[in-house]
Design a protein around this motif. Structure first.
Motif, PDB file in Angstrom:
ATOM      1  N   UNK A   1       0.815  -1.209   0.000  1.00  0.00           N
ATOM      2  CA  UNK A   1       0.000   0.000   0.000  1.00  0.00           C
ATOM      3  C   UNK A   1       0.852   1.264   0.000  1.00  0.00           C
ATOM      4  N   UNK A   2       2.077   1.142  -0.463  1.00  0.00           N
ATOM      5  CA  UNK A   2       3.011   2.268  -0.388  1.00  0.00           C
ATOM      6  C   UNK A   2       2.498   3.488  -1.146  1.00  0.00           C
ATOM      7  N   UNK A   3       2.020   3.305  -2.354  1.00  0.00           N
ATOM      8  CA  UNK A   3       1.572   4.450  -3.153  1.00  0.00           C
ATOM      9  C   UNK A   3       0.384   5.147  -2.499  1.00  0.00           C
ATOM     10  N   UNK A   4      -0.559   4.362  -1.989  1.00  0.00           N
ATOM     11  CA  UNK A   4      -1.733   4.941  -1.336  1.00  0.00           C
ATOM     12  C   UNK A   4      -1.354   5.660  -0.041  1.00  0.00           C
ATOM     13  N   UNK A   5      -0.490   5.043   0.748  1.00  0.00           N
ATOM     14  CA  UNK A   5      -0.074   5.662   2.015  1.00  0.00           C
ATOM     15  C   UNK A   5       0.737   6.928   1.772  1.00  0.00           C
ATOM     16  N   UNK A   6       1.617   6.906   0.781  1.00  0.00           N
ATOM     17  CA  UNK A   6       2.400   8.100   0.457  1.00  0.00           C
ATOM     18  C   UNK A   6       1.480   9.225  -0.015  1.00  0.00           C
ATOM     19  N   UNK A   7       0.485   8.898  -0.826  1.00  0.00           N
ATOM     20  CA  UNK A   7      -0.458   9.912  -1.309  1.00  0.00           C
ATOM     21  C   UNK A   7      -1.255  10.513  -0.151  1.00  0.00           C
ATOM     22  N   UNK A   8      -1.646   9.691   0.797  1.00  0.00           N
ATOM     23  CA  UNK A   8      -2.402  10.190   1.955  1.00  0.00           C
ATOM     24  C   UNK A   8      -1.512  11.053   2.847  1.00  0.00           C
ATOM     25  N   UNK A   9      -0.266  10.647   3.021  1.00  0.00           N
ATOM     26  CA  UNK A   9       0.669  11.475   3.794  1.00  0.00           C
ATOM     27  C   UNK A   9       0.820  12.840   3.131  1.00  0.00           C
ATOM     28  N   UNK A  10       0.961  12.861   1.829  1.00  0.00           N
ATOM     29  CA  UNK A  10       1.086  14.117   1.089  1.00  0.00           C
ATOM     30  C   UNK A  10      -0.139  14.992   1.309  1.00  0.00           C
ATOM     31  N   UNK A  11      -1.318  14.415   1.157  1.00  0.00           N
ATOM     32  CA  UNK A  11      -2.564  15.174   1.317  1.00  0.00           C
ATOM     33  C   UNK A  11      -2.664  15.757   2.720  1.00  0.00           C
ATOM     34  N   UNK A  12      -2.391  14.946   3.724  1.00  0.00           N
ATOM     35  CA  UNK A  12      -2.531  15.386   5.107  1.00  0.00           C
ATOM     36  C   UNK A  12      -1.481  16.431   5.497  1.00  0.00           C
ATOM     37  N   UNK A  13      -0.231  16.170   5.168  1.00  0.00           N
ATOM     38  CA  UNK A  13       0.843  17.086   5.568  1.00  0.00           C
ATOM     39  C   UNK A  13       0.747  18.424   4.847  1.00  0.00           C
ATOM     40  N   UNK A  14       0.502  18.404   3.556  1.00  0.00           N
ATOM     41  CA  UNK A  14       0.382  19.658   2.817  1.00  0.00           C
ATOM     42  C   UNK A  14      -0.865  20.421   3.240  1.00  0.00           C
ATOM     43  N   UNK A  15      -1.873  19.701   3.718  1.00  0.00           N
ATOM     44  CA  UNK A  15      -3.100  20.328   4.197  1.00  0.00           C
ATOM     45  C   UNK A  15      -2.938  21.097   5.497  1.00  0.00           C
ATOM     46  N   UNK A  16      -1.811  20.956   6.155  1.00  0.00           N
ATOM     47  CA  UNK A  16      -1.576  21.685   7.403  1.00  0.00           C
ATOM     48  C   UNK A  16      -1.233  23.161   7.171  1.00  0.00           C
ATOM     49  N   UNK A  17      -0.816  23.494   5.949  1.00  0.00           N
ATOM     50  CA  UNK A  17      -0.521  24.899   5.629  1.00  0.00           C
ATOM     51  C   UNK A  17      -1.841  25.677   5.685  1.00  0.00           C
ATOM     52  N   UNK A  18      -1.818  26.772   6.423  1.00  0.00           N
ATOM     53  CA  UNK A  18      -3.024  27.556   6.619  1.00  0.00           C
ATOM     54  C   UNK A  18      -3.823  27.132   7.845  1.00  0.00           C
ATOM     55  N   UNK A  19      -3.466  25.996   8.410  1.00  0.00           N
ATOM     56  CA  UNK A  19      -4.122  25.490   9.616  1.00  0.00           C
ATOM     57  C   UNK A  19      -3.223  25.714  10.830  1.00  0.00           C
ATOM     58  N   UNK A  20      -1.947  25.384  10.686  1.00  0.00           N
ATOM     59  CA  UNK A  20      -0.980  25.541  11.769  1.00  0.00           C
ATOM     60  C   UNK A  20      -0.324  26.924  11.634  1.00  0.00           C
ATOM     61  N   UNK A  21      -0.477  27.775  12.619  1.00  0.00           N
ATOM     62  CA  UNK A  21       0.137  29.104  12.554  1.00  0.00           C
ATOM     63  C   UNK A  21       1.649  29.016  12.376  1.00  0.00           C
ATOM     64  N   UNK A  22       2.176  29.810  11.470  1.00  0.00           N
ATOM     65  CA  UNK A  22       3.611  29.851  11.256  1.00  0.00           C
ATOM     66  C   UNK A  22       4.153  28.865  10.255  1.00  0.00           C
ATOM     67  N   UNK A  23       3.326  27.904   9.826  1.00  0.00           N
ATOM     68  CA  UNK A  23       3.745  26.952   8.794  1.00  0.00           C
ATOM     69  C   UNK A  23       3.508  27.605   7.444  1.00  0.00           C
TER      70      UNK A  23
END
Length: 93
Positions: free
Chosen positions: A15-37
């Protein structure tokens, strides 16, 4: 400004491709949510690492906020459920 870089090895090849894609979606989604990121970029790795995060934060204080922010802690739950190894480096410019 602080640069925060993290490298991961995924635990499942199936499930490497699916897990990597989900990590990308979640981590990049933190911009605008976490102050200072200011920026988060996730890509598929090679040469021994499966996934890489490159991020920029306003300051060391912002990195401290990021590390304990509830949204980041939720993302970490998923990430830690699909990885087997992690390395990181932070530096200030």
């Amino acid at each position: 400004m602080v640069k925060h870089i993290v490298l991961w090895k995924l635990s499942s090849c199936e499930q490497a491709a699916e897990n990597a894609a989900e990590m990308k979606r979640l981590l990049e989604g933190l911009v605008g949510v976490v102050p200072g990121l200011l920026r988060a970029e996730v890509g598929a790795g090679f040469a021994g690492w499966d996934v890489a995060l490159y991020s920029e934060l306003e300051s060391r204080a912002a990195l401290d906020v990021y590390a304990t922010h509830p949204a980041h802690m939720e993302v970490k739950k998923f990430v830690h459920s699909v990885i087997c190894e992690r390395a990181s480096c932070d530096y200030e410019v």
